[in-house]
Design a protein around this motif. Sequence first.
Motif, PDB file in Angstrom:
ATOM      1  N   UNK A   1       0.913  -1.208  -0.117  1.00 39.85           N
ATOM      2  CA  UNK A   1      -0.082   0.027   0.121  1.00 39.85           C
ATOM      3  C   UNK A   1       0.911   1.542   0.001  1.00 39.85           C
ATOM      4  N   UNK A   2       0.405   2.149  -1.034  1.00 39.02           N
ATOM      5  CA  UNK A   2       0.964   3.549  -0.654  1.00 39.02           C
ATOM      6  C   UNK A   2       0.166   4.430   0.400  1.00 39.02           C
ATOM      7  N   UNK A   3       0.760   5.602   0.734  1.00 40.94           N
ATOM      8  CA  UNK A   3      -0.046   6.322   1.749  1.00 40.94           C
ATOM      9  C   UNK A   3      -1.454   6.865   0.937  1.00 40.94           C
ATOM     10  N   UNK A   4      -1.731   6.547  -0.251  1.00 37.37           N
ATOM     11  CA  UNK A   4      -3.176   6.905  -0.902  1.00 37.37           C
ATOM     12  C   UNK A   4      -4.141   5.992  -0.823  1.00 37.37           C
ATOM     13  N   UNK A   5      -5.371   6.363  -0.156  1.00 39.93           N
ATOM     14  CA  UNK A   5      -6.158   5.238   0.079  1.00 39.93           C
ATOM     15  C   UNK A   5      -6.774   4.474  -1.254  1.00 39.93           C
ATOM     16  N   UNK A   6      -6.465   3.256  -1.116  1.00 37.14           N
ATOM     17  CA  UNK A   6      -6.868   2.395  -2.694  1.00 37.14           C
ATOM     18  C   UNK A   6      -5.894   2.170  -3.439  1.00 37.14           C
ATOM     19  N   UNK A   7      -4.670   2.668  -3.301  1.00 36.08           N
ATOM     20  CA  UNK A   7      -3.558   2.646  -4.431  1.00 36.08           C
ATOM     21  C   UNK A   7      -2.301   2.260  -3.611  1.00 36.08           C
ATOM     22  N   UNK A   8      -1.835   1.240  -4.304  1.00 31.60           N
ATOM     23  CA  UNK A   8      -0.480   0.530  -4.159  1.00 31.60           C
ATOM     24  C   UNK A   8       0.464   1.417  -4.526  1.00 31.60           C
ATOM     25  N   UNK A   9       1.748   1.023  -4.459  1.00 31.29           N
ATOM     26  CA  UNK A   9       2.743   1.872  -4.810  1.00 31.29           C
ATOM     27  C   UNK A   9       2.886   1.717  -6.393  1.00 31.29           C
ATOM     28  N   UNK A  10       2.458   0.661  -6.795  1.00 31.24           N
ATOM     29  CA  UNK A  10       2.266   0.486  -8.492  1.00 31.24           C
ATOM     30  C   UNK A  10       1.448   1.511  -9.046  1.00 31.24           C
ATOM     31  N   UNK A  11       0.419   1.761  -8.420  1.00 34.37           N
ATOM     32  CA  UNK A  11      -0.805   2.705  -8.938  1.00 34.37           C
ATOM     33  C   UNK A  11      -0.068   4.081  -8.873  1.00 34.37           C
ATOM     34  N   UNK A  12       0.724   4.412  -7.777  1.00 32.65           N
ATOM     35  CA  UNK A  12       1.460   5.854  -7.669  1.00 32.65           C
ATOM     36  C   UNK A  12       2.298   6.017  -9.016  1.00 32.65           C
ATOM     37  N   UNK A  13       3.112   5.110  -9.153  1.00 32.20           N
ATOM     38  CA  UNK A  13       4.067   5.164 -10.213  1.00 32.20           C
ATOM     39  C   UNK A  13       3.331   5.201 -11.682  1.00 32.20           C
ATOM     40  N   UNK A  14       2.235   4.289 -11.680  1.00 33.71           N
ATOM     41  CA  UNK A  14       1.573   4.248 -13.025  1.00 33.71           C
ATOM     42  C   UNK A  14       0.972   5.705 -13.226  1.00 33.71           C
ATOM     43  N   UNK A  15       0.316   6.302 -12.185  1.00 30.33           N
ATOM     44  CA  UNK A  15      -0.254   7.631 -12.282  1.00 30.33           C
ATOM     45  C   UNK A  15       0.831   8.640 -12.677  1.00 30.33           C
ATOM     46  N   UNK A  16       1.949   8.527 -12.220  1.00 32.50           N
ATOM     47  CA  UNK A  16       2.909   9.398 -12.423  1.00 32.50           C
ATOM     48  C   UNK A  16       3.322   9.464 -14.096  1.00 32.50           C
ATOM     49  N   UNK A  17       3.502   8.275 -14.585  1.00 30.42           N
ATOM     50  CA  UNK A  17       3.849   8.042 -15.846  1.00 30.42           C
ATOM     51  C   UNK A  17       2.749   8.521 -16.842  1.00 30.42           C
ATOM     52  N   UNK A  18       1.484   8.205 -16.449  1.00 28.13           N
ATOM     53  CA  UNK A  18       0.597   8.680 -17.443  1.00 28.13           C
ATOM     54  C   UNK A  18       0.224  10.285 -17.134  1.00 28.13           C
ATOM     55  N   UNK A  19       0.545  10.727 -15.938  1.00 23.73           N
ATOM     56  CA  UNK A  19       0.536  12.233 -16.068  1.00 23.73           C
ATOM     57  C   UNK A  19       1.284  13.038 -16.824  1.00 23.73           C
ATOM     58  N   UNK A  20       2.626  12.328 -16.868  1.00 24.61           N
ATOM     59  CA  UNK A  20       3.694  12.719 -17.897  1.00 24.61           C
ATOM     60  C   UNK A  20       2.981  12.860 -19.262  1.00 24.61           C
ATOM     61  N   UNK A  21       2.502  11.788 -19.581  1.00 25.64           N
ATOM     62  CA  UNK A  21       1.797  11.818 -20.935  1.00 25.64           C
ATOM     63  C   UNK A  21       0.650  12.817 -21.036  1.00 25.64           C
ATOM     64  N   UNK A  22      -0.087  13.051 -20.122  1.00 22.77           N
ATOM     65  CA  UNK A  22      -1.263  13.966 -19.989  1.00 22.77           C
ATOM     66  C   UNK A  22      -0.817  15.373 -20.285  1.00 22.77           C
ATOM     67  N   UNK A  23       0.278  15.693 -19.648  1.00 24.46           N
ATOM     68  CA  UNK A  23       0.815  17.070 -19.903  1.00 24.46           C
ATOM     69  C   UNK A  23       1.479  17.417 -21.066  1.00 24.46           C
ATOM     70  N   UNK A  24       1.812  16.442 -21.699  1.00 19.26           N
ATOM     71  CA  UNK A  24       2.415  16.322 -23.119  1.00 19.26           C
ATOM     72  C   UNK A  24       1.095  16.863 -23.931  1.00 19.26           C
ATOM     73  N   UNK A  25       0.006  16.146 -23.802  1.00 15.70           N
ATOM     74  CA  UNK A  25      -1.224  16.674 -24.374  1.00 15.70           C
ATOM     75  C   UNK A  25      -1.613  18.028 -24.314  1.00 15.70           C
ATOM     76  N   UNK A  26      -1.372  18.431 -22.993  1.00 15.00           N
ATOM     77  CA  UNK A  26      -1.673  19.634 -22.621  1.00 15.00           C
ATOM     78  C   UNK A  26      -1.070  20.792 -23.299  1.00 15.00           C
ATOM     79  N   UNK A  27       0.356  20.520 -23.438  1.00 16.65           N
ATOM     80  CA  UNK A  27       0.985  21.546 -24.171  1.00 16.65           C
ATOM     81  C   UNK A  27       1.086  21.380 -25.720  1.00 16.65           C
ATOM     82  N   UNK A  28       0.520  20.204 -25.997  1.00 16.97           N
ATOM     83  CA  UNK A  28       0.219  20.304 -27.560  1.00 16.97           C
ATOM     84  C   UNK A  28      -1.175  20.644 -28.137  1.00 16.97           C
TER      85      UNK A  28
END
Length: 229
Positions: free
Chosen positions: A33-60
Amino acid sequence: MIDPAHDLEAVRGATDRLLGATAAWGDATLGEPSRLPGWSRGHVLAHLSRNADALVNVLRGRPMYASSETRDADIERDAPRPLEAHVADLRESAAAFLTAAAGSTDWARTVTLRNGVTDQARRIPFRRLVEVELHHVDLGIGYELEDLPEEFVSRENDFLAERFAGHPRVAATTATTGDGRSWTTGGGAEGTPVAVRGTATDILGWLCGRRDGSGLTVEGGSLPALPPL
């Protein structure tokens, strides 16, 4: 003054710290478990990767995410991957974000984020920095709010105080540190003004929802319960 180039270097450093922290992990660590309710550490890392993709979308000029459902499904899909896949994805997605941001020229333009929120493009690097730094803390692997760079803590307090300014559920609140720094927020709810005193880090913990405020001294009423970010 927001300096995108400065913030991009800070993003690079924060990402390197995060990647370095994963070096001693094993695959089993990802399922804990991470410190975020319902999320494992794998969820946190996955979110960070997809957030990077999402911010590329925003910039474009594209939608940040196809939909909220797609965002959530992508995180659930990626969370169980082996550590090697997570690390490679985080490194590659972070590099793609830095490349896209470095190629931006019109930092004054308005961009659209999730749920229709708008902001200036120049603030996107700092928004990415917030994601990397705070979610590094959320992993619960020894990187704490006290380990965050002092400049980041002050600037994130500025950002969050502005975000909650005038909120209809938050009474007028002024948070002050022992060295005289202060942040004013809330003001949309009825009630007498509240004065909060503590370290900049403890104030950040309260503002970003990572701490309950027990390290703060409160006068004039109760410590306001802030809405989720």
